[in-house]
Write a protein that holds these residues in place. Structure first.
Motif, PDB file in Angstrom:
ATOM      1  N   GLU A   1       0.813  -1.205  -0.042  1.00 34.77           N
ATOM      2  CA  GLU A   1      -0.038   0.002   0.008  1.00 34.77           C
ATOM      3  C   GLU A   1       0.987   1.213  -0.057  1.00 34.77           C
ATOM      4  O   GLU A   1       1.818   1.388   0.687  1.00 34.77           O
TER       5      GLU A   1
ATOM      6  N   SER B   1       0.621   5.467  -0.275  1.00 36.29           N
ATOM      7  CA  SER B   1      -0.125   6.775  -0.328  1.00 36.29           C
ATOM      8  C   SER B   1       0.803   7.997  -0.845  1.00 36.29           C
ATOM      9  O   SER B   1       1.910   7.918  -0.278  1.00 36.29           O
TER      10      SER B   1
ATOM     11  N   GLU C   1      -3.925   6.271  -3.272  1.00 37.93           N
ATOM     12  CA  GLU C   1      -3.426   5.258  -2.775  1.00 37.93           C
ATOM     13  C   GLU C   1      -3.129   4.221  -3.989  1.00 37.93           C
ATOM     14  O   GLU C   1      -4.298   3.938  -4.720  1.00 37.93           O
TER      15      GLU C   1
ATOM     16  N   SER D   1      -7.700   7.769  -1.492  1.00 35.79           N
ATOM     17  CA  SER D   1      -7.787   7.160  -0.141  1.00 35.79           C
ATOM     18  C   SER D   1      -8.072   8.287   1.126  1.00 35.79           C
ATOM     19  O   SER D   1      -8.439   7.684   2.117  1.00 35.79           O
TER      20      SER D   1
ATOM     21  N   ASP E   1     -11.911   5.429   4.156  1.00 36.78           N
ATOM     22  CA  ASP E   1     -11.403   3.924   4.445  1.00 36.78           C
ATOM     23  C   ASP E   1     -12.496   3.121   5.145  1.00 36.78           C
ATOM     24  O   ASP E   1     -12.409   1.970   5.409  1.00 36.78           O
TER      25      ASP E   1
ATOM     26  N   GLY F   1     -11.504   3.534  -1.180  1.00 35.49           N
ATOM     27  CA  GLY F   1     -10.020   3.198  -1.522  1.00 35.49           C
ATOM     28  C   GLY F   1      -9.987   2.080  -2.333  1.00 35.49           C
ATOM     29  O   GLY F   1     -10.836   1.241  -2.583  1.00 35.49           O
TER      30      GLY F   1
END
Lengths: 865, 270
Positions: free
Chosen positions: A405, A407, A416, A648, A657, A666
């Motif tokens: 992941e 961002s 993201e 995100s 989220d 996201g």
């Protein structure tokens, strides 16, 4: 393991001075340096002034206590709404001497915070007298000789009266607190921290604590300052790190210290040799002792090094990373520094010319100045300039990892990427590796930080950072025409201003087998501002007749949804879209392996319906490669099919989220949802934010997004759109945006999605003098464009450049809606500079008469996708 | 340009005759060409035509597999064989026309651009939502949305010579979605049976109620035949198995079911 660079001079052997007592000595270091502190503190007004000012970074920082964490001290930008850099990565810090004064390294930590970090230091704010305990580097002759280090008896005596006041666990506590604060709606840090990017750092005794705390799986990087473990136990409660603890490390690590006069010098060296197989960097600065440069204004050289390392590791800033990567890294070439590293640089064999992959990029960062001269070796200041830090930029061929992941800040919050298969080692991966002659990789134009496309703003930043030498600006398509002068921004104006790349297509069009299609249109170049369409070499009447159009790169993410199976039992209509007026003479081909229709919505003109074919074509035409091996092709497709991208976090309401009352928008929810070509919902439900009604700005924004989603699904009069109003729906038809932007999670067309919405064809498109203008005339008897007739003026004939059909002129495949905030401008020709301009276009095009509030509602809705 | 041929009855006299005819003989069939009119409602669009001073209702917007496709503004519409509702029933402010075939005219006519605003007094037909759902759902929910009304059934032996008819709108080379199953079925049949496919395409003409004859453009039969040939090839029928014929002489219009002549026939035979 392999040392990429080993520049240790023979006269400064890292193994030359071994002492069994050095593990203990690290606790004493503050005391040994104390005398220097006392004399220096009197003259350190400048350092204090800089700290009071808030550091040298773009976000003036403050040092504060926090009642919810009274055992620590916080350093952070004064204004937490750091719109330019998005959410703040987290740095936790343990002091030298394992001291319990959070202000002990104030100058150094303030400097870090001023570059957009939340720093949580162990210990409350102590008396100002402790700030900057380490003086300037004493003259080499004054360095405490190793022989004078304390004896075990002295150490035992000291321990009896001076046990460490802090614990390694306090670093983990600091992480817990920061993560919790990011989720605490009533707190000042709500939604403002990047809890996926965490550095654990410490100096001297605090370095040992940092090693212990770095076993925390949340650790993104570890930085050890003037420290290293002893081979055996040092008996320090709370900081009893030993060499065996290194096996617990998992994140990239750096050791910085002074030279051999630094009491921790040897332990640092031995730690480096004993590290597990993780990316590791080791450097020391000559003439600097155990006190480092922390007390100098803004933390001195160590402050600059710290910021660069953190920017590289936590923000993905490859330019900052150039201080550490490549055989000619800035520290490598600085005569004041001595460097070792491991697992940080790519395999030089990737390049036929033997250069390190990351150094294959000419002119990056500080390598070439506008005057064409190589900057002074080790010039660090140059990379501190904000415009040299396009956050997250990945240079083709540089080593590193695309985390599972990632961002990145964008103008409206945070975008993201999610790599479902886990972290991707970029080294040698064909998506990230230059495969051809121009130094580009796929990632060059499909950057995670730009929602897997590239924004015009980023192109401009790259131009400034590289002085036009970045492979992004390869003349083949990164210039308005290859025949224009190189390194002249005017030659690249369409890329710099609109994010457009030149797409040169043969005319007449050709089938996959290479045979020419007899088009039912003729094309005349009416205006050629780039010179390419009338060029003797590249133009329509050249030996290899080509038409050059200019298009935005599409986002390489969520492709599992974009090319979802159209053979859905619940939607049998979809597979029949290979017919109709869109393709009646050339029904869209079936996949020979399955006998089913492929989803053709990959490219603007749908000329490839197979990701592997697209990658192969891109390797040749954009990267200057001869093609792809079967393995490379497979690897690229596999990477693309498991990568998801979406906004995100939003700069107003924080994370998107699924928590804090926000919809789960996201990339995770996209990945978790079975691709479905219909039912555009994006994760919204009818009840989402239905109960928010307060007047605070966040709730106001939530209501606006909800209204925008409603408007998106509210019918308007769609009219005069070829391949919508011409295929049996009537003209006009009263339908919603979601008629065409229908794919459940990404908003692409659930069917073969090329339509003439009016972006390219006049009169609905504004005549843009910077773009070529073509006159397209349909041959007698041809099926015409139903709403423009037999003569069409266009900037880009679109799908007709592939089919040769009159009714396809200007038809472009609808794009996905994810990660929009990170990749302006919009539409295939970049004609909408902002989401507001997108909405304005539709408002004009369909004569909707949205109110300003409704337009903003739609913008806000699009901004969170 | 559209080709028009005026037969024995002049427009002026014909119109006058038809006004009387329509007014006095509801339930009889009429054919005419006019601009379509879209009327907005609070829900969906109603499609109307004005003919001889009266407003008629054609239908509401639908989907691509509907039995009837809405017209297009910027194009005239030909309404054929329309039966005026015997009870004078009105929907959306227009007398209901029934059992008609309508076709847009391919040629642009920017003057056809009337979109009437919604008025409270005009509503789409009662039960239209249910009708839409039924149209979209086909045989029922288990078959899902947008069920194709004529699913293609894979051919099985024994094979016999079969013909498949593809219908076209006026002056169109491309067929509408509703003809797709016929083309697919023909291709499947020829491919599986390994038989020949002979395409015969025609050029239509429409005799309107006022005596006007509208003739499709010259050469369209050939284009239709060639287009179908490419389609069959793309669907896997070997080129050597395909034979094309066309007749560019327009079919003689009869004033009833003339739309059948805007067609091509694919005959699959040994």
């Amino acid at each position: 393991m392999r040392d990429d660079v080993n520049r240790y001079p023979e006269s400064v052997s890292m193994r030359a001075q071994t002492s069994p007592r050095r593990g203990w000595a690290i606790l004493f270091a503050p005391i040994l340096a104390l005398s220097a502190v006392i004399s220096f503190a009197q003259t350190n007004n400048e350092a204090l002034a800089q700290a009071e000012k808030g550091g040298s970074g773009p976000y003036a920082a403050v040092m504060v206590g926090d009642p919810t964490l009274p055992t620590h001290t916080i350093y952070r930008p004064r204004d937490l709404n750091v719109s330019q850099s998005g959410r703040l990565p987290i740095v936790v810090w343990a002091n030298g001497g394992c001291a319990n004064d959070g202000n002990r390294f104030r100058y150094f930590l303030t400097e870090i915070a001023s570059h957009g970090y939340l720093v949580v230091a162990i210990g409350p704010i102590g008396p100002s007298s402790v700030e900057g305990p380490y003086g300037p580097p004493p003259p080499a002759t004054a360095a405490p000789p190793i022989a004078t280090q304390p004896t075990p008896a002295e150490i035992a005596k000291f321990m009896a009266t001076h046990p460490p006041l802090t614990q390694a666990k306090q670093l983990n506590d600091a992480i817990d607190w920061a993560v919790g604060e990011n989720s605490r709606k009533a707190g000042p840090y709500f939604g403002k921290l990047n809890t996926k990017e965490i550095a654990v750092m410490g100096q001297s005794c605090g370095g040992l604590q940092a090693i212990l705390a770095s076993a925390d799986p949340r650790t993104t990087t570890t930085v050890i300052w003037n420290s290293g473990t002893p081979p055996g136990s040092n008996g320090l409660p709370g900081a009893d790190a030993v060499r065996a603890n290194l096996a617990d490390l998992h994140a990239p690590i750096a050791y910085f210290s002074g030279d051999a006069s630094d009491i921790a010098y040897q332990n640092s060296n031995e730690d480096f040799d004993a590290l597990p197989k993780i990316p590791a960097f080791r450097a020391f600065e000559k003439g600097v002792g155990h006190g480092g440069t922390y007390q100098q204004p803004n933390g001195g050289t160590f402050g600059k090094v710290a910021v660069a390392w953190l920017d590289w590791q936590l923000k993905g800033d490859a330019i900052a990373g150039h201080m550490f990567t490549g055989a000619d890294c800035l520290l490598c070439t600085d005569p004041q520094w001595v460097v070792r590293k491991r697992n940080l640089d790519p395999d030089p064999s990737l390049h036929a010319d033997g250069r390190g992959a990351n150094t294959a990029v000419p002119g990056l960062g500080a390598e070439v100045q506008p005057n064409g001269k190589t900057p002074v070796e080790g010039s660090i200041a140059s990379i501190d300039e904000p415009h040299h830090r396009p956050a997250g930029w990945i240079v083709a061929g540089t080593p590193g990892v695309l985390p599972r992941e990632s961002s990145y800040a964008d103008p409206l919050g945070e975008v993201e990427t999610l790599s479902v298969a886990g972290a991707i080692n970029r080294q040698g991966h064909p998506f990230f590796t230059p495969l051809g002659s121009n130094g580009r990789a796929c990632v060059t134009c499909h950057q995670p930080s730009d929602g897997m496309s590239i924004s015009a703003a980023t192109a401009q930043e790259r131009w400034k950072a590289s002085y036009g030498h970045d492979p992004l600006f390869a003349m083949v398509d990164g210039a308005n025409c290859p025949s224009l002068p190189e390194n002249d921004p005017a030659s690249h104006s369409l890329l710099l201003d609109r994010g457009l790349f030149r797409i040169a297509l043969p005319w007449p069009p050709r089938r996959p087998d290479g045979s020419a299609i007899d088009p039912d249109i003729s094309i005349e170049v009416l205006r050629d501002p780039t010179g390419c369409n009338t060029s003797d070499l590249y133009g329509l009447h050249s030996a290899r007749p080509m038409i050059s159009v200019y298009r935005r790169p599409r986002a390489v993410g969520n492709l599992a949804h974009i090319i979802s199976d159209l053979n859905v039992p619940q939607l049998p209509i979809l597979k029949h879209f290979r017919f109709t007026a869109k393709a009646v003479e050339d029904p869209y081909p079936l996949d020979p392996s399955t006998g089913k229709m492929r989803n053709p919505n990959i490219m603007a003109d749908a000329r490839f319906d197979d990701l592997g074919d697209q990658a192969f074509d891109a390797a040749i035409n954009h990267l200057g490669a001869k093609g792809l091996s079967a393995a490379q092709r497979q690897q690229i497709v596999a990477f693309e099919m498991q990568l998801y991208v979406a906004q995100s976090a939003n700069s107003v309401i924080g994370p998107l989220d699924g928590e804090h009352g926000a919809p789960n928008l996201g990339p995770g929810v996209i990945a978790a949802t079975k691709p479905m070509p219909g039912g555009a919902a994006f994760g919204f439900t009818p009840s989402i934010w239905a109960d928010v009604g307060s007047s605070d700005p966040q709730d106001q924004f939530r209501q606006s997004v909800r209204r925008g989603f409603t408007l998106f699904n509210q019918p308007v009069m769609l009219r005069n759109v070829q391949h919508i109003n011409s295929v049996g729906l009537g003209n006009p038809t009263k339908r919603a945006c979601s008629l065409c932007h229908t794919a459940q999670m990404v908003g692409t067309d659930g069917a073969a999605g090329w339509i003439d919405i009016g972006v390219q064809n006049l009169p609905w498109a504004a005549d843009d003098p910077s773009l070529p203008l073509f006159k397209v005339t349909c041959k007698p008897g041809a099926q015409q464009h139903m709403f423009l007739g037999p003569v069409i003026y266009t900037h880009d004939p679109g799908r007709a450049l592939v089919t040769g059909k009159c009714f396809d002129v200007g038809a472009i495949v609808a794009q996905q809606f994810r990660g929009l905030a990170a990749r302006a401008p919009y539409f295939s020709n970049g004609s909408a500079a902002s989401l507001r301009e997108v909405v304005d276009f539709y408002d004009r095009r369909f004569d909707i008469h949205y109110t300003d509030q409704q337009k903003q509602d739609l913008v806000n809705f699009l901004s969170v996708l | 340009m559209m080709h028009r041929r005026h037969l024995g009855i002049g427009i002026l006299f014909g119109s006058a005759f038809l006004v009387i005819n329509v007014a006095s003989a509801e339930g009889k069939r009429v054919s005419f060409e006019t601009c379509p009119i879209a009327r907005d409602t609070s829900e969906v669009l109603c499609w109307m035509v004005e003919y001889q001073g009266k407003m008629y209702y054609l239908g509401i917007q639908g989907n691509q597999f509907a039995d009837w496709y809405p017209p297009m503004l910027r194009h005239r519409v030909i309404v054929e064989d329309a039966k005026i509702a015997a009870d004078g029933n009105q929907i959306c402010g227009g007398i209901v026309l029934e059992d008609f075939v309508s076709s847009p005219v391919a040629e642009l006519d920017p003057s056809c651009d009337t979109l009437l605003p919604a008025e409270d007094r005009y509503k789409p037909p009662a039960g239209y939502k249910e009708a839409l759902v039924k149209m979209m759902m086909g045989g029922g929910p288990t078959e899902g949305l947008f069920r194709h009304p004529n699913p293609v059934i894979p051919p099985t032996p024994p094979f016999t010579a079969r013909s498949f008819t593809v219908l076209y709108d006026f002056d169109f080379i491309t067929s509408r979605m509703r003809s797709v199953p016929q083309v697919e079925a023909a291709a499947d049949y020829a491919r599986v049976a390994k038989w020949h496919a002979t395409i015969s395409a025609g050029r239509g003409a429409v005799k309107l109620s006022d005596g006007t004859v509208l003739v499709e453009r010259d050469g369209i039969a050939e284009r239709r035949a060639e287009s179908l040939q490419k389609t069959l090839e793309a669907l896997g029928v070997p080129k050597k198995q395909i034979e094309i014929h066309w007749n560019n002489t327009e079919a003689a219009p009869q004033g009833f079911e003339d739309w059948r002549n805007r067609s091509a026939t694919i005959t699959v035979h040994p």
